[in-house]
Scaffold this active site. Structure first.
Site, PDB file in Angstrom:
ATOM      1  CE  LYS A 170     115.241  32.881  18.915  1.00 36.24           C
ATOM      2  NZ  LYS A 170     114.025  33.739  19.080  1.00 36.24           N
ATOM      3  CE1 TYR A 219     110.549  29.178  19.597  1.00 36.46           C
ATOM      4  CE2 TYR A 219     111.678  29.321  17.251  1.00 36.46           C
ATOM      5  CZ  TYR A 219     111.382  29.765  18.481  1.00 36.46           C
ATOM      6  OH  TYR A 219     112.612  30.436  19.011  1.00 36.46           O
ATOM      7  CG  ASN A 277     114.177  37.055  20.359  1.00 35.37           C
ATOM      8  OD1 ASN A 277     114.531  36.056  19.431  1.00 35.37           O
ATOM      9  ND2 ASN A 277     113.130  36.864  21.237  1.00 35.37           N
ATOM     10  CG  HIS A 280     114.973  28.853  21.848  1.00 38.27           C
ATOM     11  ND1 HIS A 280     113.829  29.105  22.196  1.00 38.27           N
ATOM     12  CD2 HIS A 280     115.498  27.862  22.516  1.00 38.27           C
ATOM     13  CE1 HIS A 280     113.269  27.964  22.532  1.00 38.27           C
ATOM     14  NE2 HIS A 280     113.975  27.355  22.899  1.00 38.27           N
ATOM     15  CD  GLU A 327     112.810  24.253  23.811  1.00 40.92           C
ATOM     16  OE1 GLU A 327     111.720  24.809  23.747  1.00 40.92           O
ATOM     17  OE2 GLU A 327     113.742  24.596  24.270  1.00 40.92           O
TER      18      GLU A 327
HETATM   19  P1  ADP Z   1     111.208  33.230  24.546  1.00 38.58           P
HETATM   20  O1  ADP Z   1     112.093  32.850  23.280  1.00 38.58           O
HETATM   21  O2  ADP Z   1     111.526  34.659  25.352  1.00 38.58           O
HETATM   22  O3  ADP Z   1     110.835  32.225  25.308  1.00 38.58           O
HETATM   23  P2  ADP Z   1     108.464  33.043  23.332  1.00 38.58           P
HETATM   24  O4  ADP Z   1     108.508  31.481  23.840  1.00 38.58           O
HETATM   25  O5  ADP Z   1     107.146  33.832  23.946  1.00 38.58           O
HETATM   26  O6  ADP Z   1     109.524  33.768  23.774  1.00 38.58           O
HETATM   27  O7  ADP Z   1     108.432  33.054  21.985  1.00 38.58           O
HETATM   28  C1  ADP Z   1     109.321  32.425  21.185  1.00 38.58           C
HETATM   29  C2  ADP Z   1     109.803  33.407  20.058  1.00 38.58           C
HETATM   30  O8  ADP Z   1     108.897  33.912  19.097  1.00 38.58           O
HETATM   31  C3  ADP Z   1     110.444  34.478  20.439  1.00 38.58           C
HETATM   32  O9  ADP Z   1     111.806  34.351  20.820  1.00 38.58           O
HETATM   33  C4  ADP Z   1     110.362  35.548  19.483  1.00 38.58           C
HETATM   34  O10 ADP Z   1     111.505  35.058  18.195  1.00 38.58           O
HETATM   35  C5  ADP Z   1     109.110  35.057  18.632  1.00 38.58           C
HETATM   36  N1  ADP Z   1     108.003  36.037  19.115  1.00 38.58           N
HETATM   37  C6  ADP Z   1     107.464  36.283  20.511  1.00 38.58           C
HETATM   38  N2  ADP Z   1     106.600  37.072  20.710  1.00 38.58           N
HETATM   39  C7  ADP Z   1     106.231  37.542  19.331  1.00 38.58           C
HETATM   40  C8  ADP Z   1     105.634  38.487  19.008  1.00 38.58           C
HETATM   41  N3  ADP Z   1     104.837  39.322  19.736  1.00 38.58           N
HETATM   42  N4  ADP Z   1     105.813  39.058  17.676  1.00 38.58           N
HETATM   43  C9  ADP Z   1     106.846  38.435  16.801  1.00 38.58           C
HETATM   44  N5  ADP Z   1     107.669  37.434  17.176  1.00 38.58           N
HETATM   45  C10 ADP Z   1     107.321  36.963  18.560  1.00 38.58           C
HETATM   46 MG    MG Z   2     109.934  30.359  24.796  1.00 36.51          MG
END
Ligand code: ADP
Ligand code: MG
Length: 140
Positions: A10, A50, A113, A116, A127
């Site tokens: 990211k 997304y 974070n 992805h 994807e």
């Molecule tokens: P992952 O990336 O671990 O698969 P998710 O698919 O649940 O997680 O979410 C996609 C992305 O959205 C996350 O990697 C993060 O960047 C963001 N995200 C997820 N949950 C939150 C939250 N509660 N608040 C803000 N951003 C979030």
């Molecule tokens: Mg995810």
């Protein structure tokens, strides 16, 4: 089973200059980079990527973040690649990610974070196709 999965470094990971470290972790972990490109997503492209999260409260902020700068998109291939990538990444919230994972090492917040990774064979297929055509994926 040999699988393919989408990985994204990211915009925060690119800005931190840890592309090499992250790819090194994948390669040492048994994942092979079989497609790779740098991309600065538009807001619309981030929204498309997304789309599954479009009803979440963080959708607008997440897609702003994902379109805020260049990212590295990759297809990783290997035995159990989908789960292996998720393991190397760590939990979504860096505070909850296991020690030694990419998100524990570099993540700033639950949103910012660093990486992805696709979460299932179906999402991996859609994807990887979102960013790469067949001729952009290599065998070696
Ligand atoms: P992952 O990336 O671990 O698969 P998710 O698919 O649940 O997680 O979410 C996609 C992305 O959205 C996350 O990697 C993060 O960047 C963001 N995200 C997820 N949950 C939150 C939250 N509660 N608040 C803000 N951003 C979030
Ligand atoms: Mg995810």
């Amino acid at each position: 089973m040999i699988e393919r999965t989408l990985s994204i470094i990211k915009p925060d990971g690119v800005k931190k200059k840890i592309i090499g470290d992250i790819i090194g972790r994948f390669e040492k972990g048994g994942l092979k980079v079989v497609a790779m490109r740098m991309v600065h997503m538009s807001k619309r492209e981030a929204e498309g990527f997304y789309a599954v999260h479009k009803d979440k409260p963080f959708y607008s902020s997440l897609t702003d973040f994902m379109s805020s700068g260049p990212a590295v998109v990759m297809i990783l291939e290997g035995d159990g690649a989908i789960a292996k990538n998720r393991q190397l990444m760590g939990a979504t919230d860096p505070k909850k990610a296991d020690a030694g994972t990419i998100r524990a090492a570099y993540g700033t917040s639950i949103e910012v974070n660093t990486v992805h990774g696709s979460d299932a064979p179906e999402t991996a297929a859609t994807e990887t196709a979102y960013f790469f055509s067949d001729i952009e994926r290599f065998t070696y």
